[in-house]
Write an enzyme that holds these catalytic residues in place. Sequence first.
Site, PDB file in Angstrom:
ATOM      1  N   HIS A  64       0.861  -1.190   0.000  1.00 18.43           N
ATOM      2  CA  HIS A  64       0.000   0.000   0.000  1.00 18.43           C
ATOM      3  C   HIS A  64       0.897   1.240   0.000  1.00 18.43           C
ATOM      4  CE1 HIS A  64      -2.892   3.041   1.254  1.00 18.43           C
ATOM      5  NE2 HIS A  64      -3.835   2.217   0.854  1.00 18.43           N
ATOM      6  N   GLU A 134      -3.505   2.228  -7.435  1.00 15.10           N
ATOM      7  CA  GLU A 134      -3.990   3.300  -6.562  1.00 15.10           C
ATOM      8  C   GLU A 134      -3.092   4.526  -6.719  1.00 15.10           C
ATOM      9  OE1 GLU A 134      -6.418   2.098  -2.984  1.00 15.10           O
ATOM     10  OE2 GLU A 134      -4.365   1.625  -2.431  1.00 15.10           O
TER      11      GLU A 134
HETATM   12  O1  LIG Z   1      -6.765   2.149   1.715  1.00 12.20           O
HETATM   13  C1  LIG Z   1      -7.669   2.591   1.040  1.00 12.20           C
HETATM   14  C2  LIG Z   1      -7.449   2.965  -0.317  1.00 12.20           C
HETATM   15  O2  LIG Z   1      -6.130   3.349  -0.408  1.00 12.20           O
HETATM   16  C3  LIG Z   1      -8.387   3.969  -0.894  1.00 12.20           C
HETATM   17  O3  LIG Z   1      -8.847   4.890   0.062  1.00 12.20           O
HETATM   18  P1  LIG Z   1     -10.023   5.942  -0.320  1.00 12.20           P
HETATM   19  O4  LIG Z   1     -11.082   5.163  -1.013  1.00 12.20           O
HETATM   20  O5  LIG Z   1     -10.455   6.486   0.997  1.00 12.20           O
HETATM   21  O6  LIG Z   1      -9.398   6.979  -1.213  1.00 12.20           O
END
Ligand SMILES: O=C[C@H](O)COP(=O)(O)O
Length: 222
Positions: A64, A134
Amino acid sequence: MIICSEEVVVSPPFVFLPLVKSLLRPDFHVAAQNCWVKKGGAFTGEVSAEMLVDLGIPWVILGHSERRLLLGESNEFVGDKVAYALSKNLKVIACVGETLEQRESGSTMEVVAAQTKAISERISDWTNVVVAYEPVWAIGTGKVASPAQAQEVHSVLREWFHTSVSPEVAASIRIIYGGSVNGANCKELATQPDVDGFLVGGASLKPEFVDIIKSATVKNSA
Ligand SMILES: O=C[C@H](O)COP(=O)(O)O
């Protein structure tokens, strides 16, 4: 929380894993948010892949961006983690993505390819890996990647798999999108041909999460 191809995986902090696992409906699964890079031992504070297996946790999120950026996890370290977790029969959600600075300097694909290559150099079987794209600038910011931006990166990533791994892996690998996904933007993102699901943060704690699940699973079962 992660949704891909009709699978829903809930990923709470470590301490809540047993409770969440015990409360979830049986077709939903759980994932840890991290695990240690090698066999457990004297690594105080770390949670090993073996511990997750002992607890009956089938999935783990690795790489992550918060761990890469805040805790200094390199591409190689993440690759080692993925390889070790897979060797213990865990399924892995491997996160990749560029910072805003990297996007603005035009190096998005270079960054994402390098992150993926470091994994590819350490594993030979992608069956139990889901890749989560992401973009760091979209995580928790409310600045979602446009459907076209998400599709562009997913499509180039799939092409990378075609060229650098195999056409079979390129066709079968699930590439999910994460970063400010919500009930309002999920449907259009889900229609993109190379978006196979979502990694949802903030919106997974709200009722709209049901709409997000539906948007991804309806597409994938169509
Ligand atoms: O850990 C969660 C993801 O990185 C996405 O987070 P989010 O949907 O709050 O932007």
